[in-house]
Design a protein around this motif. Structure first.
Motif, short mmCIF file in Angstrom:
data_model
loop_
_atom_site.label_atom_id
_atom_site.label_comp_id
_atom_site.label_asym_id
_atom_site.label_seq_id
_atom_site.Cartn_x
_atom_site.Cartn_y
_atom_site.Cartn_z
N LYS A 1 -82.14 65.58 -25.60
CA LYS A 1 -81.91 64.25 -25.04
C LYS A 1 -81.85 63.17 -26.10
N GLU B 1 -79.80 61.17 -28.94
CA GLU B 1 -78.40 60.88 -29.28
C GLU B 1 -78.33 59.83 -30.37
N ASN C 1 -75.78 57.56 -32.82
CA ASN C 1 -74.43 57.04 -33.06
C ASN C 1 -74.40 56.54 -34.50
N ASN D 1 -72.08 55.17 -37.83
CA ASN D 1 -70.80 54.67 -38.30
C ASN D 1 -70.35 55.53 -39.48
N ARG E 1 -87.80 60.12 -34.80
CA ARG E 1 -86.33 60.14 -34.85
C ARG E 1 -85.76 58.72 -34.71
N ALA E 2 -86.30 57.97 -33.76
CA ALA E 2 -85.78 56.62 -33.55
C ALA E 2 -85.97 55.75 -34.78
N LEU F 1 -85.73 56.70 -37.81
CA LEU F 1 -84.93 57.13 -38.97
C LEU F 1 -83.93 56.06 -39.40
N LEU F 2 -83.26 55.47 -38.40
CA LEU F 2 -82.27 54.45 -38.73
C LEU F 2 -82.91 53.09 -38.93
N ARG G 1 -85.68 52.35 -40.46
CA ARG G 1 -86.59 52.19 -41.59
C ARG G 1 -86.27 51.03 -42.49
N GLU G 2 -85.00 50.87 -42.85
CA GLU G 2 -84.75 49.76 -43.76
C GLU G 2 -84.08 48.57 -43.10
N PRO H 1 -77.33 47.59 -36.98
CA PRO H 1 -75.90 47.32 -36.85
C PRO H 1 -75.03 48.02 -37.89
N GLU H 2 -75.45 48.03 -39.16
CA GLU H 2 -74.61 48.62 -40.20
C GLU H 2 -74.52 50.14 -40.08
N ILE H 3 -75.62 50.76 -39.68
CA ILE H 3 -75.71 52.22 -39.78
C ILE H 3 -75.36 52.91 -38.47
N GLY H 4 -75.90 52.42 -37.38
CA GLY H 4 -75.65 53.04 -36.09
C GLY H 4 -76.82 52.82 -35.15
N LYS H 5 -76.89 53.64 -34.09
CA LYS H 5 -78.00 53.49 -33.17
C LYS H 5 -78.48 54.86 -32.70
N VAL H 6 -79.66 54.87 -32.13
CA VAL H 6 -80.21 56.12 -31.61
C VAL H 6 -80.91 55.83 -30.29
N THR H 7 -80.72 56.72 -29.31
CA THR H 7 -81.47 56.59 -28.06
C THR H 7 -81.96 57.97 -27.66
N GLU H 8 -83.09 58.00 -27.01
CA GLU H 8 -83.63 59.28 -26.56
C GLU H 8 -84.45 59.06 -25.30
#
Lengths: 378, 378
Positions: free
Chosen positions: A110, A112, A114, A116, B277-278, B280-281, B283-284, B307-314
Motif C-alpha cells: 500500500k 506509493e 511518485n 520526478n 518510508r514517508a 525518505l523524501l 528528509r532534506e 515538490p522537487e523530488i516527488g511524493k509518497v503516500t501509504e
C-alpha cells in the motif's frame, strides 16, 4: 515503461550500480540511476564518468520469473532516493511505472512513491569497447590480486600515474604492480588469453577498490577487456567500466634487488604483532618508524623510541638469520600492510644493507612480493 | 609501585575508565589514567572533570588471583597510549613497575614498554559524596530507563538545562523526563529507597549515555547517590560520578494533555516502517515532516510531499480509530524515536486537535510515554 520486479533482485542491482554514483558530480544527470526496460529484462546504470557500472536483471532465471515487463521504456531516477526507497519498500515485489512528464510511480503493497524522473536520452553513453585484448580470471583470484596490491598505490596526486595499479599482460601471465615510491607490491598469476599479445594498462586504485566490493567470492570467470583508455570487467550480469590512467608508469624492474646481504625467516603473525606494538608509540611522535636489529642466536629486536612518550623494545626468535648483522629503520605501517597482504604463515625478508630497499616474500610462494624503502635514522 | 595483573581484567577496567577521558581537556593530567596499587588491589581512574569513573580490580576474586601486588604506589599514564598498549600486549599477564623519575615499565612476554608517567599526587580528587539520598535499581532496568528517555534531550546549548534528563524521586518511584521543547519522553519505575524523601536532579544526557555503555545487562543492583551537585552510580567494582546540571527544570506536568479528541491504536512495527518510508523524501526538502490523516473504515494515511523530488503516500489499517477526523503533521524523526523507545507491539496515540501536542503510549504499559508537538502545515 512499466514493469513488476522481485524486490531482492532490484535491491542488489541498485546497490551494485550505486558504487559508481557520486553525489559530487558536475554532470547533474549522473546523480541518477538509468533504468531501461526491454523485453529481455531491466538494465540499471550508474556512473561518475570515471567508473560506470551496468547491471542486468533478466526477466527469467532458472525458470523463475524475476521481472514482468508490461511496457518497455526508460527513465533516470535520483540515485540517493531511489536506492533508499527500494531498500525500505514493504513487499517482495515492486511495480515501477513511468507516466507522462517523466513522473514515475513506485508501488509496493500500500506504499506509493511518485518521483520526478529525468529523460534517459540525456544520460551519457557508456564507452564503446573493442574486444581485442581479452583475458579471463576467476573472480576470487581477481579480488585477491587487487587486495594484495592496491593498498600500495600513492594517495598523493603529485604523480597521478602512481595512484593506479600497473597491469601487465605477457606470456599468459598477469602481473600487477603498485608503488607509491616508498614501497612496492607485486602479484602475478596465470591467465586465460586468446592470443599471445603483450600490453599493459594503469587502472586507478579507486576503481579496483570499487570493483572488489562488487565481485562475488566465487571462481566464476571474469572477462577483462583492455583498450587504449578503458578497461571493462564482465561477469554474468554486470559490466564494470573504468577509465585508465594516462602516462608512463615507471620501470620498476630495476628496483628489485638481485642480491641480498642478510636474510631473515620469521613467523608472520608474531612479527606482525610485534611491529604493531612497536608502532603504538611511534605513530605520532616519530612518523611511524620502527627499528629492527639482528641479535645473536637468531634473535630479532624490534624497537621504537618517542622521546616525549617513552620507548618499546621486543625480542623475537626468528626461524633463521643468515648473512651480515643489520640495524635498519622502516615505516611500521608499510611493513604491516605488506605482512597482511602476504597470506603466509612464514615470510622471508632479504636485506641489502640499511640504506637499500628490502624484499619481503612468503616462504614457498613466488606469486607475490613486497619491497620497502628503509628510513634513514642511524 | 609494582604489580603483576591478569591482562583481561586490566583491559576491561581501562576500557571502562577511558569512557571518561577526553583528549580535549584544558587540564593536561586528565589525558591520563590514574593507577593506584594498594594491598587490596588496583584502582584505575579516568575523568574529564564532568564525568569521573573509578574501576577497582581486587587482588582476588572467587579464589582466583587477579593481581599480585609487589609494591604499593601510584602513577598517571597517558590514557591513549596505555589503553592501546594493554590491548595489544602478547601474553595473558602484565607486569607494571614504576621506577625512579616516574618512568614506568610495562612488561608482557618479551615486549617491554617504557612510558613517562605523571605524578599521581597532581591528579584531581574525586568529588566527596555524602550518602543521604540513596536508592537502588537493577542495572538492566537502569539502562532501559536511560535508553527510553535520553534521546529526547536537547542538543542545543541555548537552554543548557534541557541537555539533561530530569530525575525525580518520590513515593518510592523514579520518574525520568527528557524534553527538547519539541517532544518529551517520560519513563518511571519503582525503586528501593532507604527513606521517603522527595528530591530531583538533572543529569547531563552525555553522562547517562556513557554510563549506559559501561553497565552490564544484568539485574545486579546499582546504588545511586544524589547530592547537591553530583550523582554517583555504584556497582560492584565501579564508581561513576557525574556533575549535575544547574538551574530550574521546566514544569512539564502541565504539558501532558488530560483529554483527547482522536484516539488511534496501531501496530507499532507497521506504523514505524510507514513513517520511515514517508520520511525518505522529506528528509532534506521538508525538514523531515510527514502528514497523518484519518480515512474512513479505520484507515490511516501517512504521506509526505517534496515538490522537487516527488511524493509518497501509504495507507495503514489501524486497530481502531475513535473520535474526530484528523489531519496532522509532525517530525518523522521524533515519531520514529518515540516508537523505537516504546518496546511494545501495539501503541495508542491520543490527539487533541492538529495544533496540540499528542501523546503516544504502549498498550497495557503506563511506565513510559512520549509527547510530540505537531508542525503547522495546514
Amino acid at each position: 515503461m512499466k514493469f513488476i520486479i522481485q524486490r531482492e533482485y532490484l535491491v542488489r542491482s541498485v546497490q551494485d550500480v550505486m558504487k559508481a554514483v557520486s553525489s559530487r558530480t558536475t554532470i547533474p544527470i549522473l546523480t541518477g540511476i538509468k533504468i531501461v526496460a526491454t523485453t529481455e529484462g531491466v538494465t540499471l546504470t550508474g556512473s561518475d564518468s570515471d567508473i560506470s557500472i551496468e547491471s542486468f536483471i533478466p526477466t527469467e532465471e532458472a525458470g523463475d520469473e524475476i521481472v514482468e515487463i508490461k511496457q518497455v521504456g526508460s527513465i533516470v531516477l535520483q540515485a540517493r532516493f531511489f536506492s533508499e526507497i527500494v531498500k525500505k519498500l514493504p513487499k517482495d515485489t515492486v511495480e515501477i511505472e513511468v507516466q507522462s512528464n517523466l513522473l514515475t510511480i513506485i508501488r509496493s503493497g500500500k506504499a506509493e512513491f511518485n518521483l520526478n524522473g529525468l529523460d534517459a536520452e540525456e544520460y551519457p553513453h557508456l564507452p564503446q569497447i573493442e574486444e581485442n585484448n581479452v583475458f579471463k580470471i576467476p573472480a576470487d583470484l581477481l579480488k585477491n590480486m587487487i587486495r594484495q596490491t592496491v593498498f600500495a598505490v600513492s594517495t598523493s596526486e603529485t604523480r597521478p600515474i602512481l595512484t593506479g595499479v600497473n597491469w601487465k599482460v605477457e606470456n599468459n601471465e598477469l602481473v600487477c604492480i603498485a608503488t607509491d615510491s616508498h614501497r612496492l607490491a607485486m602479484r602475478n598469476a596465470k591467465i586465460e588469453t586468446e592470443n599471445e599479445r603483450s600490453y599493459h594498462a594503469v587502472i586507478p586504485g579507486k576503481s579496483l577498490n570499487e570493483l572488489s566490493k562488487i565481485l562475488d567470492d566465487t571462481n566464476d570467470l571474469v572477462d577483462i577487456v583492455i583498450t587504449e583508455n578503458q578497461v571493462l570487467f564482465k561477469t554474468k550480469h554486470l559490466l564494470f567500466f573504468s577509465r585508465l590512467l594516462d602516462g608512463n608508469y615507471p620501470d620498476t624492474s630495476r628496483l628489485i634487488p638481485t642480491e641480498s646481504k642478510t636474510e631473515v625467516v620469521l613467523t608472520t603473525k608474531e612479527f606482525l604483532q610485534a611491529i604493531d606494538r612497536a608502532s603504538l608509540l611511534a605513530r605520532e611522535a616519530n612518523n611511524n618508524v620502527v627499528k629492527l636489529s639482528t641479535l645473536p642466536d637468531g634473535v630479532i629486536e624490534v624497537s621504537s623510541i618517542s622521546p616525549e612518550i617513552g620507548k618499546v623494545t621486543e625480542e623475537i626468535q626468528s626461524q633463521s638469520i643468515e648473512g651480515e648483522e643489520l640495524k635498519i629503520s622502516f615505516s611500521a605501517k608499510y611493513m604491516m600492510d605488506a605482512l597482511k597482504a602476504l597470506e603466509s604463515s612464514e615470510i622471508k625478508i632479504s636485506f641489502t644493507g640499511a640504506m637499500r630497499p628490502f624484499f619481503i616474500k612468503a616462504i614457498n610462494d613466488d606469486t607475490v612480493f613486497h619491497l620497502i624503502l628503509p628510513v634513514r635514522t642511524f
